[in-house]
Design an enzyme around this catalytic site. Structure first.
Site, PDB file in Angstrom:
ATOM      1  N   TYR A 287       0.866  -1.175   0.000  1.00 17.06           N
ATOM      2  CA  TYR A 287       0.000   0.000   0.000  1.00 17.06           C
ATOM      3  C   TYR A 287       0.906   1.230   0.000  1.00 17.06           C
ATOM      4  CZ  TYR A 287      -4.141  -2.808   1.260  1.00 17.06           C
ATOM      5  OH  TYR A 287      -5.173  -3.716   1.265  1.00 17.06           O
TER       6      TYR A 287
ATOM      7  N   PHE B 263     -13.728  -3.485   0.116  1.00 21.05           N
ATOM      8  CA  PHE B 263     -14.634  -2.816  -0.824  1.00 21.05           C
ATOM      9  C   PHE B 263     -16.083  -2.836  -0.322  1.00 21.05           C
ATOM     10  CE2 PHE B 263     -11.506  -4.290  -4.266  1.00 21.05           C
ATOM     11  CZ  PHE B 263     -10.740  -3.152  -4.133  1.00 21.05           C
TER      12      PHE B 263
ATOM     13  N   GLY C 237     -17.854  -1.217  -3.179  1.00 16.35           N
ATOM     14  CA  GLY C 237     -18.619  -2.169  -3.968  1.00 16.35           C
ATOM     15  C   GLY C 237     -17.981  -2.422  -5.319  1.00 16.35           C
TER      16      GLY C 237
ATOM     17  N   PRO D 141     -19.531   3.805  -7.052  1.00  9.96           N
ATOM     18  CA  PRO D 141     -19.946   4.364  -8.339  1.00  9.96           C
ATOM     19  C   PRO D 141     -20.815   5.595  -8.152  1.00  9.96           C
ATOM     20  CG  PRO D 141     -21.137   2.331  -7.854  1.00  9.96           C
ATOM     21  CD  PRO D 141     -20.080   2.457  -6.820  1.00  9.96           C
TER      22      PRO D 141
END
Length: 290
Positions: free
Chosen positions: A57, A213, A217, A225
């Site tokens: 990361y 997530f 998502g 989104p």
């Protein structure tokens, strides 16, 4: 002020942790390390005792795009913010993918996992890692040889617990035949349900399911989104919370062994995420989201 204990607890390995944890991937985007350090310290103040990280990361040059400047590693930021670590803090990391000195990515084989584990030890400033997840890049490849290499490092005392990430049930079974696993980390969200049956199966084995997530998502690294689900939006309005909080609340309602690790580099978002642990969805709410 709502704290992380509102989400309840689960025994992860030999440690009881709050089910609302913190993912560190997004800490690296801001070029000012002071922001990440403040967020981490605030998270711990609010009862977060389960941190998720990885030596890969890093920004720039890693998974997420961010502003320029020197490389910023999430593991380094955690060490700077929180070391020496409190006895109740549980830090999970992962190996498998890695950044070589050249800047190229590698998918480590058994012979390279020691180097990745040692990098995590060095960057976090510890002698032993609480939990190492083997992050798979293929959901069909065998895992035995790599898990045997990690089990050997555990036997040396460099790792306390083992887990696996991005795995199918067959790969989980294969890894479990080598050494006990305490955690499975897979992508999973209200609109990303590839592994919908896993939480219940793992609960029967006493294994934690740790979705990543959960907020993003299907948007994955890009975030949620732009268009959102009408049901999520309606439930958020009905409960007086944000759509992100409904997503996290739904995640936590998938089983007592489900541990959420939402990540953020923003303190207000951190507060919102922790507050999601207090959102109680009704059976009707869950049926609508199903």
């Amino acid at each position: 002020m709502i704290t992380a204990d509102a989400a309840g607890s689960w025994k992860l390995g030999d440690r009881v942790v709050h089910r609302l944890g913190f993912g560190s991937m997004r800490l690296t985007v801001n070029p000012d390390p002071g922001v990440a350090i403040r967020v981490l310290r605030r998270a711990v103040e609010l009862g977060v005792d389960h941190l998720d990280t990885a030596a890969f990361y890093v920004t720039p040059g890693g998974i997420l795009d961010g502003d320029g400047g020197p490389r910023r590693y999430a593991t380094d930021l955690i060490r700077e913010a929180l070391h020496p670590y409190g006895e109740t803090l549980f830090i999970a990391t992962k190996v498998g993918p890695g950044l070589l000195p050249s800047g190229d990515w590698e998918a480590a084989g058994p012979d390279r996992l020691r180097a990745q584990v040692e990098e995590n030890l060095r960057r976090l400033g510890v002698d032993r890692l609480d939990l190492v997840n083997l992050r798979l890049t293929s959901r069909t490849a065998p895992v035995t040889a790599r898990f045997e290499a990690l089990a050997a490092l555990r036997d040396e005392g460099l790792i306390r617990h083992l887990g696996i990430s991005n795995a199918t049930l067959a790969q989980i079974d294969e890894a479990s035949a080598v050494a006990p696993i305490v955690c499975v980390q897979n992508s999973f969200a209200v609109d990303l349900r590839r592994d919908a049956g896993l939480p219940r199966i793992l609960a029967g084995r006493g294994i934690a399911f740790v979705p990543f997530f959960a907020i993003a998502g299907a948007g994955r690294e890009d975030g949620p989104p732009a268009g959102t689900d009408d049901t999520v939006r309606e439930l958020a309005a009905a409960h007086g919370v944000t759509e992100h909080q409904i997503r996290l609340a739904w995640t936590l309602h998938q089983g007592e062994n489900v541990l959420a690790i939402p990540g953020t580099g923003d303190e207000q978002h951190l507060l919102d995420n922790i507050a999601a642990g207090a959102v109680r969805l009704t059976e009707e709410d869950l049926a609508r989201l199903a």
